[in-house]
Write a protein that holds these residues in place. Structure first.
Motif, PDB file in Angstrom:
ATOM      1  N   ARG A  28       0.090   5.171   0.974  1.00  0.00           N
ATOM      2  CA  ARG A  28      -0.944   6.043   1.540  1.00  0.00           C
ATOM      3  C   ARG A  28      -0.707   7.495   1.133  1.00  0.00           C
ATOM      4  N   ARG A  63      -3.456   0.581  -3.426  1.00  0.00           N
ATOM      5  CA  ARG A  63      -2.856  -0.743  -3.213  1.00  0.00           C
ATOM      6  C   ARG A  63      -2.411  -1.295  -4.557  1.00  0.00           C
ATOM      7  N   TRP A  87     -12.199  -0.865   6.078  1.00  0.00           N
ATOM      8  CA  TRP A  87     -11.359  -0.829   4.877  1.00  0.00           C
ATOM      9  C   TRP A  87     -12.253  -1.065   3.675  1.00  0.00           C
ATOM     10  N   SER A 117      -4.156  -8.273   7.700  1.00  0.00           N
ATOM     11  CA  SER A 117      -5.378  -8.055   8.489  1.00  0.00           C
ATOM     12  C   SER A 117      -6.168  -9.341   8.751  1.00  0.00           C
ATOM     13  N   ASP A 172       0.828  -1.199   0.000  1.00  0.00           N
ATOM     14  CA  ASP A 172       0.000   0.000   0.000  1.00  0.00           C
ATOM     15  C   ASP A 172       0.866   1.255   0.000  1.00  0.00           C
ATOM     16  N   HIS A 193      -9.082   3.572   4.492  1.00  0.00           N
ATOM     17  CA  HIS A 193      -8.859   2.786   5.699  1.00  0.00           C
ATOM     18  C   HIS A 193      -9.078   3.716   6.874  1.00  0.00           C
ATOM     19  N   PRO A 223      -7.029  -5.115   3.746  1.00  0.00           N
ATOM     20  CA  PRO A 223      -5.684  -4.564   3.941  1.00  0.00           C
ATOM     21  C   PRO A 223      -4.679  -5.659   4.259  1.00  0.00           C
ATOM     22  N   GLU A 224      -3.441  -5.435   3.917  1.00  0.00           N
ATOM     23  CA  GLU A 224      -2.388  -6.419   4.144  1.00  0.00           C
ATOM     24  C   GLU A 224      -2.198  -6.662   5.640  1.00  0.00           C
ATOM     25  N   GLU A 249      -6.753 -10.775   1.028  1.00  0.00           N
ATOM     26  CA  GLU A 249      -5.674  -9.785   1.103  1.00  0.00           C
ATOM     27  C   GLU A 249      -4.877  -9.764  -0.199  1.00  0.00           C
TER      28      GLU A 249
END
Length: 373
Positions: free
Chosen positions: A24, A34, A55, A180, A22, A46, A177-178, A171
């Motif tokens: 941001r 992403r 998310w 998660s 990701d 997020h 999200p990675e 994911e």
């Protein structure tokens, strides 16, 4: 995870890696892009709201420019702060993602595993998570679901890994999200083990019963002896081909954990070499082309165990007997796991609690079952 001011040229320059990552946006908190291993780029938001992590995928960068994505992200983040979480066209319902995972990742599963996993998906997972956006399912949701299955611990323990695979793949596909996965760290229920191994007296009785059936049912008796002598699974022995047996070993092409080699003792080789060779299968079906069904051996075993006074013993317990003897004869957990074809050493550790004396007795008696001479 980097924080930079996103612009079109920077997004276009992002290159895929082996794992999703990701980037941001430094300008709009909670907004980012992403990058998937396939090269696909997806805008996302997020946010934390009242203790919940939210998310959402905002859109695909290939079909949405940055200005539009930032505008939609701003609206969505504002809606979340107002305690509103409007559905987006890009939201992924749990059942839709589960179908995708079974279609794509399911190719790694054997047909039998696929069948069992689908069963638990339908019976225990979908009733709880159907209709939910997969990105909104958090650890608390999973813990409550797992706790609700306390009355059926076997179903809970077998369903949890299936749910974990779905979340992990979600994911990788960019739907969560990675890092998660809400299933991480879920502890299985402690159940009284069904492991059973044969004592010396039981092995003696079993040997006598097998001897009494040897003349009329030589292949069925040989099948049980091979389970005891190799520690193999029923399916691994029932589907043996003669071409799998060479150089004093079994080269299993399709074991539960993948191809593996089984080293055979002299008694095991003696059992195999005493069987007639009628085609390519060691245990051919009398009715059709292919190997015999394990149902035939199960029926025979039910009769044999009754006669031997071991009515509570399953065919699979022959494997437990083999494993227990190996452990208590000094083989390491790693070596015993390789003998059994275990992928995870924790699966083998369950045998180490057995008493030295009981296993030594079983070891001394095992030679009787092997049919010396």
């Amino acid at each position: 995870m980097a924080n930079v001011r996103l612009n079109e040229s920077r997004i276009a320059a992002l290159r895929p890696r082996k794992s999703p990552y990701d980037i941001r946006d430094a300008e709009l908190k909670g907004f980012g892009v992403r990058v998937l291993p396939t090269g696909t780029r997806r805008f996302f938001i997020h946010s934390q709201h009242e203790g919940r992590r939210i998310w959402r995928t905002v859109g695909d960068a290939a079909g949405m420019d940055l200005e539009e994505a930032r505008r939609r992200a701003t609206e969505l983040l504002a809606a979340i702060r107002r305690d509103e979480t409007p559905a987006l066209a890009e939201d992924r319902l749990f059942e839709t993602v589960a179908d995708e995972v079974f279609a794509r990742y399911g190719r790694n599963w054997k047909p039998g595993t696929m069948k069992v996993n689908r069963k638990y998906l339908r019976s225990t997972i979908l009733p709880r998570f159907r209709g939910r956006n997969i990105a909104d399912i958090d650890r608390q949701d999973v813990q409550r679901w797992f706790a609700s299955l306390h009355a059926t611990p076997v179903a809970a323990d077998r369903s949890a890994p299936v749910l974990s695979v779905i979340m992990r793949q979600a994911e990788l596909y960019g739907y969560r999200p990675e890092g998660s996965n809400p299933c991480a760290g879920i502890r299985r229920y402690r159940r009284r083990g069904r492991e059973r191994f044969l004592s010396e007296a039981e092995l003696h009785r079993l040997a006598r019963v097998l001897d009494s059936h040897e003349e009329r049912h030589p292949c069925k008796a040989a099948f049980i002896r091979l389970l005891l002598l190799t520690g193999c699974r029923k399916s691994e022995i029932s589907t043996l081909q003669w071409s799998d047996y060479r150089e004093g070993r079994l080269f299993l092409r399709d074991g539960k954990a993948g191809p593996r080699t089984v080293w055979l003792s002299s008694p095991a080789r003696h059992v195999l070499e005493g069987l007639p060779r009628r085609g390519k299968w060691v245990f051919p079906s009398p009715q059709r082309q292919g190997p015999v069904s394990t149902t035939i051996f199960e029926t025979f075993w039910h009769r044999v165990r009754e006669e031997a006074g071991i009515a509570d013993v399953r065919l699979h317990d022959c494997r437990h007997t083999y494993a227990s003897i190996a452990i208590m004869q000094g083989e390491s957990v790693t070596t015993t796991g390789r003998l059994l074809g275990h992928n995870d050493a924790r699966t083998t550790l369950k045998y180490t609690h057995l008493s030295d004396r009981s296993v030594r007795e079983a070891t001394d008696a095992l030679a009787v079952v092997l049919g010396e001479g």
